[in-house]
Design a protein around this motif. Structure first.
Motif, PDB file in Angstrom:
ATOM      1  N   LEU A   1     -49.234 -22.671 -39.056  1.00 18.19           N
ATOM      2  CA  LEU A   1     -48.630 -22.633 -40.391  1.00 18.19           C
ATOM      3  C   LEU A   1     -47.612 -21.493 -40.526  1.00 18.19           C
ATOM      4  CD1 LEU A   1     -48.393 -23.465 -43.350  1.00 18.19           C
ATOM      5  CD2 LEU A   1     -50.458 -22.133 -43.833  1.00 18.19           C
ATOM      6  N   PHE A   2     -48.045 -20.288 -40.147  1.00 20.37           N
ATOM      7  CA  PHE A   2     -47.172 -19.140 -40.412  1.00 20.37           C
ATOM      8  C   PHE A   2     -46.061 -19.003 -39.367  1.00 20.37           C
ATOM      9  CE2 PHE A   2     -51.143 -18.019 -42.733  1.00 20.37           C
ATOM     10  CZ  PHE A   2     -50.605 -18.147 -44.005  1.00 20.37           C
ATOM     11  N   ALA A   3     -46.262 -19.551 -38.167  1.00 20.28           N
ATOM     12  CA  ALA A   3     -45.178 -19.588 -37.178  1.00 20.28           C
ATOM     13  C   ALA A   3     -44.041 -20.447 -37.725  1.00 20.28           C
ATOM     14  CB  ALA A   3     -45.677 -20.144 -35.854  1.00 20.28           C
ATOM     15  N   GLN A   4     -44.418 -21.562 -38.319  1.00 18.95           N
ATOM     16  CA  GLN A   4     -43.392 -22.447 -38.897  1.00 18.95           C
ATOM     17  C   GLN A   4     -42.673 -21.738 -40.054  1.00 18.95           C
ATOM     18  OE1 GLN A   4     -44.958 -26.299 -40.133  1.00 18.95           O
ATOM     19  NE2 GLN A   4     -42.882 -26.976 -40.658  1.00 18.95           N
ATOM     20  N   MET A   5     -43.444 -21.036 -40.871  1.00 19.85           N
ATOM     21  CA  MET A   5     -42.833 -20.314 -41.995  1.00 19.85           C
ATOM     22  C   MET A   5     -41.882 -19.222 -41.501  1.00 19.85           C
ATOM     23  SD  MET A   5     -44.782 -18.193 -45.026  1.00 19.85           S
ATOM     24  CE  MET A   5     -44.103 -16.531 -45.149  1.00 19.85           C
ATOM     25  N   MET A   6     -42.241 -18.570 -40.378  1.00 22.87           N
ATOM     26  CA  MET A   6     -41.421 -17.478 -39.848  1.00 22.87           C
ATOM     27  C   MET A   6     -40.334 -17.984 -38.888  1.00 22.87           C
ATOM     28  SD  MET A   6     -42.765 -14.457 -40.951  1.00 22.87           S
ATOM     29  CE  MET A   6     -42.761 -13.097 -39.769  1.00 22.87           C
ATOM     30  N   GLY A   7     -40.359 -19.262 -38.556  1.00 18.50           N
ATOM     31  CA  GLY A   7     -39.357 -19.806 -37.646  1.00 18.50           C
ATOM     32  C   GLY A   7     -39.525 -19.349 -36.210  1.00 18.50           C
ATOM     33  N   VAL A   8     -40.777 -19.234 -35.768  1.00 17.14           N
ATOM     34  CA  VAL A   8     -41.060 -18.857 -34.374  1.00 17.14           C
ATOM     35  C   VAL A   8     -42.057 -19.859 -33.791  1.00 17.14           C
ATOM     36  CG1 VAL A   8     -40.656 -16.397 -34.827  1.00 17.14           C
ATOM     37  CG2 VAL A   8     -42.990 -17.326 -34.994  1.00 17.14           C
ATOM     38  N   GLY A   9     -42.326 -19.727 -32.487  1.00 17.52           N
ATOM     39  CA  GLY A   9     -43.299 -20.603 -31.847  1.00 17.52           C
ATOM     40  C   GLY A   9     -44.722 -20.106 -32.071  1.00 17.52           C
ATOM     41  N   THR A  10     -45.717 -20.976 -31.862  1.00 17.67           N
ATOM     42  CA  THR A  10     -47.113 -20.580 -32.084  1.00 17.67           C
ATOM     43  C   THR A  10     -47.587 -19.558 -31.056  1.00 17.67           C
ATOM     44  OG1 THR A  10     -47.794 -22.540 -30.863  1.00 17.67           O
ATOM     45  CG2 THR A  10     -47.853 -22.681 -33.255  1.00 17.67           C
ATOM     46  N   ASP A  11     -46.856 -19.429 -29.943  1.00 13.28           N
ATOM     47  CA  ASP A  11     -47.210 -18.385 -28.975  1.00 13.28           C
ATOM     48  C   ASP A  11     -46.448 -17.090 -29.267  1.00 13.28           C
ATOM     49  OD1 ASP A  11     -44.763 -19.542 -28.342  1.00 13.28           O
ATOM     50  OD2 ASP A  11     -44.991 -19.147 -26.196  1.00 13.28           O
ATOM     51  N   GLU A  12     -45.714 -17.088 -30.355  1.00 16.28           N
ATOM     52  CA  GLU A  12     -44.921 -15.911 -30.714  1.00 16.28           C
ATOM     53  C   GLU A  12     -45.416 -15.285 -32.011  1.00 16.28           C
ATOM     54  OE1 GLU A  12     -40.813 -17.622 -28.628  1.00 16.28           O
ATOM     55  OE2 GLU A  12     -41.216 -18.006 -30.748  1.00 16.28           O
ATOM     56  N   ILE A  13     -46.686 -15.529 -32.348  1.00 13.16           N
ATOM     57  CA  ILE A  13     -47.200 -14.981 -33.604  1.00 13.16           C
ATOM     58  C   ILE A  13     -48.646 -14.519 -33.433  1.00 13.16           C
ATOM     59  CG2 ILE A  13     -48.072 -17.154 -34.607  1.00 13.16           C
ATOM     60  CD1 ILE A  13     -46.666 -16.125 -37.285  1.00 13.16           C
ATOM     61  N   LEU A  14     -48.974 -13.479 -34.156  1.00 10.29           N
ATOM     62  CA  LEU A  14     -50.347 -12.974 -34.215  1.00 10.29           C
ATOM     63  C   LEU A  14     -50.721 -12.933 -35.701  1.00 10.29           C
ATOM     64  CD1 LEU A  14     -51.756  -9.807 -32.490  1.00 10.29           C
ATOM     65  CD2 LEU A  14     -51.630  -9.809 -34.965  1.00 10.29           C
ATOM     66  N   ILE A  15     -51.907 -13.458 -36.025  1.00  8.65           N
ATOM     67  CA  ILE A  15     -52.348 -13.435 -37.422  1.00  8.65           C
ATOM     68  C   ILE A  15     -53.389 -12.328 -37.557  1.00  8.65           C
ATOM     69  CG2 ILE A  15     -53.119 -14.817 -39.381  1.00  8.65           C
ATOM     70  CD1 ILE A  15     -50.731 -16.091 -37.964  1.00  8.65           C
ATOM     71  N   GLY A  16     -53.119 -11.373 -38.428  1.00  5.30           N
ATOM     72  CA  GLY A  16     -53.965 -10.187 -38.529  1.00  5.30           C
ATOM     73  C   GLY A  16     -54.858 -10.186 -39.751  1.00  5.30           C
ATOM     74  N   GLY A  17     -55.080  -9.000 -40.268  1.00  8.54           N
ATOM     75  CA  GLY A  17     -55.942  -8.822 -41.424  1.00  8.54           C
ATOM     76  C   GLY A  17     -55.174  -8.990 -42.726  1.00  8.54           C
ATOM     77  N   ASN A  18     -55.485  -8.136 -43.696  1.00  8.18           N
ATOM     78  CA  ASN A  18     -54.937  -8.334 -45.038  1.00  8.18           C
ATOM     79  C   ASN A  18     -53.672  -7.522 -45.308  1.00  8.18           C
ATOM     80  OD1 ASN A  18     -56.231  -5.826 -45.100  1.00  8.18           O
ATOM     81  ND2 ASN A  18     -56.604  -5.963 -47.288  1.00  8.18           N
ATOM     82  N   SER A  19     -53.146  -6.833 -44.296  1.00  5.48           N
ATOM     83  CA  SER A  19     -52.031  -5.939 -44.597  1.00  5.48           C
ATOM     84  C   SER A  19     -50.991  -5.929 -43.485  1.00  5.48           C
ATOM     85  CB  SER A  19     -52.587  -4.522 -44.816  1.00  5.48           C
ATOM     86  OG  SER A  19     -51.555  -3.569 -44.763  1.00  5.48           O
TER      87      SER A  19
END
Lengths: 433, 433
Positions: free
Chosen positions: A86-104
């Motif tokens: 979801l957020f890779a698409q929102m950021m315009g990157v690939g799913t191997d180019e994103i890390l989903i972290g905590g709340n900040s």
């Protein structure tokens, strides 16, 4: 009364004194009313937060991600698969180019910068090695006015901040390139590229394309900190788009030179959202290696809640339109009233984000914020939008109209208008001796 | 066949060869069965996690804490009031002596240790100043066997770990006191005081009282890292209590010498729980000053969920009894089967926590873990419970029976029993040349 800068300069001392007396009377009346209004923080209103209340309970007993991961248990440093998608698409990157972290996302920025400083990042030594070798400080460029918490992160880590000018297209890239080329100890730059905090401007395509090439002229271990905090936070449908820095970096072979950040803090809940970081797989791998020493992993249950609630990028945009419906009248309440200051200041008319940036006549920002505070209306401290709190012209003031009720914003802006007028007249009077 | 150490020593070479042949046959048969069992991680089973599934949706549209704080919005670094009240009571401290953080107590420990190292803590310079002044490393005491992630935190921050022995009452306090007295560069000690990881022992009252006095003989900036991870994690109602270190420190005027940690990772969700840190108000104030530079604040919505779900310390204990009902048979499945190794090893019979610690005859732990792995049963790597992965006697192996199903634990322990016997016989045969 309507006063502009020309009127001030042309006015007789007697006229100025009359204005001053009238404005002081107006101001004292406000003071006597005992207001307590707060226009300091870019935080959502309760109505905005309520838009996401369906998140609590949305899992309905199913805590597994689509790939079977039990989000309630340990495991995974970089977030769940569906959140990456979801957020890779929102950021315009690939799913191997994103890390989903905590709340900040600020925490991710702090971690990225301190790891780069002391532990090293992909492809280069820790920045600190150059501190030891040169006995000089590592530096970061800070487009001004900018976000005080960014500057705070660098300052805490021992990085010196070098202000660079902003114009309506973004940072002054001639200045940025010249500085980066001249000094290999400049290891990065802070950016809020869409609806910049506080000016609200969106970096132009040409500026973004020049950012994509910075990695080629910069020293080793250079990183653009691209905080796309307001990526989808438009106030109207015609808001300018932001070019995709990551895609452009690939064109120039500089994809290791950028860390992109984002969060749902102003999409769902402020402080109980989900933050993410986009970067090249090589950068992410090195980042995680260190990250894993200081944590078990992010809250995956909350990530799953977000995916189920937001559903898709279209779902995010639909939610953002509801935010805009609540925010737009608040921005308009400020902007309409600021018209009374035409000629006594300049301000931005943002099409997104959380702030309006106001420039007084030079030398008045501190005085205006103080006058307003004494009349019960709090603004972000003057200078806060500059490194070390030092606004060289002492003119920039940040409006954050999202949180208060419209009537409060109207009242607060009226007070602001009086304070700016009063301070301007007094300054002119002082000049006349 | 039943073999103990005496039988091994007294056996003829022919007898040993026969045992070896039979055990190898048994082992090869297991290997052929193609098992894939995992006894490595101290993580809760799905049944345990399901005990807290009512948390999702428990807020029912009310996101305000009892003092009116809107948990969905920004604000507050140290957690919500109701969470402080609940967990302060659980930790035996005052509500002004606790900070409620995010989802990971390991993160709080990492932050506390790195801030102490580089930014300084209440009442003393950064530890790193002494590194610069002496050109020596800062040291932490590591009671062994212990928790590998603790050791990882210190190692990552550049702190050297000094192993100290554990006995059934806790760390060897004569050794601890002598070391601390002799070397002011020893800045702290890692402790899991109740149901220690992995031995499961509970520090005795006398040991805790000696801990309370360590601050008086230690160098400047000494901190006990008291990770009470299993504070309420009893397997039976007669489990020994832990003395209140913080209360004892007050008696000796050493309350600044201790940081206590805890979390709900094994009360509610592992990775989506709430972590906390108890310390003197002066320590907490200094900690927060730095913490605030790298984050906006913890997820307060999740804190409120926890308070509404757990309700009270009694509520926590009631939930822990349900966990014990699920855990106890799993521990028993291991312990019953280990009886077959009487005389070939020693192991703990814990009354709480997540682990059973097994000591082989010296020199066999690595071999046993390797044999088991090759037969499809994974254990935590031998040595992991010691700093730098170095178990000087190569004898300690950690059982984590919480996650697998009982049938899997039984099968896995049977394999373990065969591996220990086989390794022991082979060692004796090797001795005979």
């Amino acid at each position: 009364m309507s006063i502009d800068r020309a009127a001030l300069t042309n006015a007789s001392v007697a006229q100025l004194r009359e204005w001053e007396a009238n404005l002081t009377k107006e101001y004292d009346a406000i003071k006597a009313a005992g207001l307590t209004l707060d226009l300091t923080r870019g935080k959502p209103s309760a109505d905005q937060l309520a838009l996401s209340d369906a998140m609590d309970g949305i899992l309905a007993g199913n805590f597994k991600d689509e790939d079977g991961t039990d989000t309630r248990n340990y495991g995974g440093l970089d977030g769940i698969k569906s959140a990456k998608q979801l957020f890779a698409q929102m950021m315009g990157v690939g799913t191997d180019e994103i890390l989903i972290g905590g709340n900040s996302s600020l925490t991710l920025m702090y971690q990225a910068q301190s790891l780069a400083m002391y532990w090293g990042l992909h492809g280069s030594e820790p920045w600190h090695a150059e501190v030891v070798a040169t006995d000089k400080k590592i530096k970061f460029l800070a487009p001004v006015p900018g976000y005080d918490r960014h500057f705070g992160v660098s300052d805490h880590i021992g990085i010196e901040l070098i202000p660079v000018a902003m114009n309506e297209h973004g940072p002054d890239m001639d200045q940025v390139e010249a500085l980066v080329k001249a000094d290999p100890l400049i290891k990065g730059i802070w950016c809020v590229p869409r609806f910049s905090n506080p000016s609200g401007i969106v970096y132009s395509d040409a500026v973004v394309e020049r950012f994509a090439q910075l990695g080629k002229i910069a020293g080793k271990g250079f990183r653009i900190f691209w905080d796309n905090a307001y990526a989808v936070h438009t106030l109207d449908d015609n808001a300018p788009q932001l070019a995709n820095l990551f895609a452009l970096c690939k064109k120039y072979g500089t994809e290791d030179s950028v860390y992109m950040f984002g969060s749902t803090s102003k999409i769902t809940y402020a402080g109980a959202g989900v933050a993410f970081m986009a970067a090249s797989p090589a950068n992410l791998k090195e980042f995680q290696k260190h990250l894993g020493q200081g944590q078990i992993g992010p809250d995956k249950v909350n990530q799953l809640r977000h995916v189920k609630f937001l559903k898709s990028v279209d779902g995010i945009h639909a939610l953002m339109r509801k935010h805009a419906e609540l925010l737009k009248p608040r921005f308009d309440a400020v902007l309409t009233r600021l018209e009374a200051l035409k000629g006594l200041g300049e301000w931005t008319v943002p099409q997104g984000g959380y702030f309006i940036s106001f420039d007084t006549i030079p030398g008045l920002a501190k005085t205006v914020v103080k006058l307003a505070a004494e009349a019960g209306v709090k603004f972000t401290p003057a200078g806060a939008t500059f490194p070390y709190g030092k606004d060289p012209l002492d003119c920039n003031i940040r409006f954050a109209p999202s949180f208060p009720k419209i009537a409060e914003i109207e009242k607060g802006t009226d007070v602001f208008v009086t304070c700016v007028k009063l301070a301007s007249v007094r300054q002119e009077l002082a000049k006349r001796g």
